[in-house]
Motif scaffolding. Structure first.
Motif, mmCIF file in Angstrom:
data_model
loop_
_atom_site.group_PDB
_atom_site.id
_atom_site.type_symbol
_atom_site.label_atom_id
_atom_site.label_comp_id
_atom_site.label_asym_id
_atom_site.label_seq_id
_atom_site.Cartn_x
_atom_site.Cartn_y
_atom_site.Cartn_z
ATOM 1 N N ALA A 1 0.833 -1.206 0.000
ATOM 2 C CA ALA A 1 0.000 0.000 0.000
ATOM 3 C C ALA A 1 0.866 1.253 0.000
ATOM 4 C CB ALA A 1 -0.940 -0.009 1.209
ATOM 5 N N GLU A 2 1.971 1.238 0.769
ATOM 6 C CA GLU A 2 2.896 2.378 0.785
ATOM 7 C C GLU A 2 3.572 2.564 -0.577
ATOM 8 O OE1 GLU A 2 3.427 4.708 3.141
ATOM 9 O OE2 GLU A 2 1.832 3.761 4.310
ATOM 10 N N VAL A 3 3.984 1.458 -1.182
ATOM 11 C CA VAL A 3 4.609 1.515 -2.512
ATOM 12 C C VAL A 3 3.632 2.112 -3.519
ATOM 13 C CG1 VAL A 3 5.449 0.096 -4.446
ATOM 14 C CG2 VAL A 3 6.240 -0.372 -2.108
ATOM 15 N N GLU A 4 2.407 1.638 -3.512
ATOM 16 C CA GLU A 4 1.419 2.101 -4.480
ATOM 17 C C GLU A 4 1.037 3.563 -4.255
ATOM 18 O OE1 GLU A 4 -1.660 -0.889 -4.463
ATOM 19 O OE2 GLU A 4 -0.354 -2.312 -5.532
ATOM 20 N N LYS A 5 1.008 3.991 -2.994
ATOM 21 C CA LYS A 5 0.729 5.392 -2.694
ATOM 22 C C LYS A 5 1.846 6.276 -3.252
ATOM 23 C CE LYS A 5 0.979 7.172 1.577
ATOM 24 N NZ LYS A 5 0.630 7.356 2.998
ATOM 25 N N LYS A 6 3.088 5.868 -3.053
ATOM 26 C CA LYS A 6 4.224 6.638 -3.569
ATOM 27 C C LYS A 6 4.266 6.575 -5.093
ATOM 28 C CE LYS A 6 7.208 8.500 -1.514
ATOM 29 N NZ LYS A 6 7.416 9.894 -1.121
ATOM 30 N N ALA A 7 3.906 5.441 -5.681
ATOM 31 C CA ALA A 7 3.859 5.324 -7.143
ATOM 32 C C ALA A 7 2.848 6.318 -7.720
ATOM 33 C CB ALA A 7 3.519 3.899 -7.549
ATOM 34 N N ASP A 8 1.736 6.517 -7.043
ATOM 35 C CA ASP A 8 0.755 7.518 -7.484
ATOM 36 C C ASP A 8 1.390 8.915 -7.522
ATOM 37 O OD1 ASP A 8 -1.319 5.663 -7.792
ATOM 38 O OD2 ASP A 8 -2.128 6.042 -5.777
#
Length: 83
Positions: free
Chosen positions: A24-31
């Protein structure tokens, strides 16, 4: 087409077995990376220059490696490292 991010070659290959909270943290930063790339490469698919080099991005608990491909209007996540 609009800017997006993807796992390359697949989520299972890149992030299989990693805790969901970290993903979830990775995907938030990817956004965030996608929003920055869209603002920086406003010509998107018409971009004619060389694609930027890949980069490592820190997130709480580890990091991920990605590459921005302006002509694809995509940020490809190539590796996820959970520490």
């Amino acid at each position: 087409m609009s800017w997006r991010w993807e796992y390359d070659p697949s989520e299972e290959h890149v992030a299989g077995g990693v805790p969901p909270a970290f993903i979830a943290e990775v995907e938030k930063k990817a956004d965030e990376v996608v929003r920055a790339a869209a603002a920086f490469y406003v010509e998107g698919r018409a971009f004619q220059g060389a694609s930027p080099a890949g980069e490592s991005i820190d997130v709480p608990g580890g990091f991920f490696a990605c590459i921005v491909i302006p002509r694809h209007e995509c940020v490809y996540i190539r590796q996820v490292t959970y520490i």
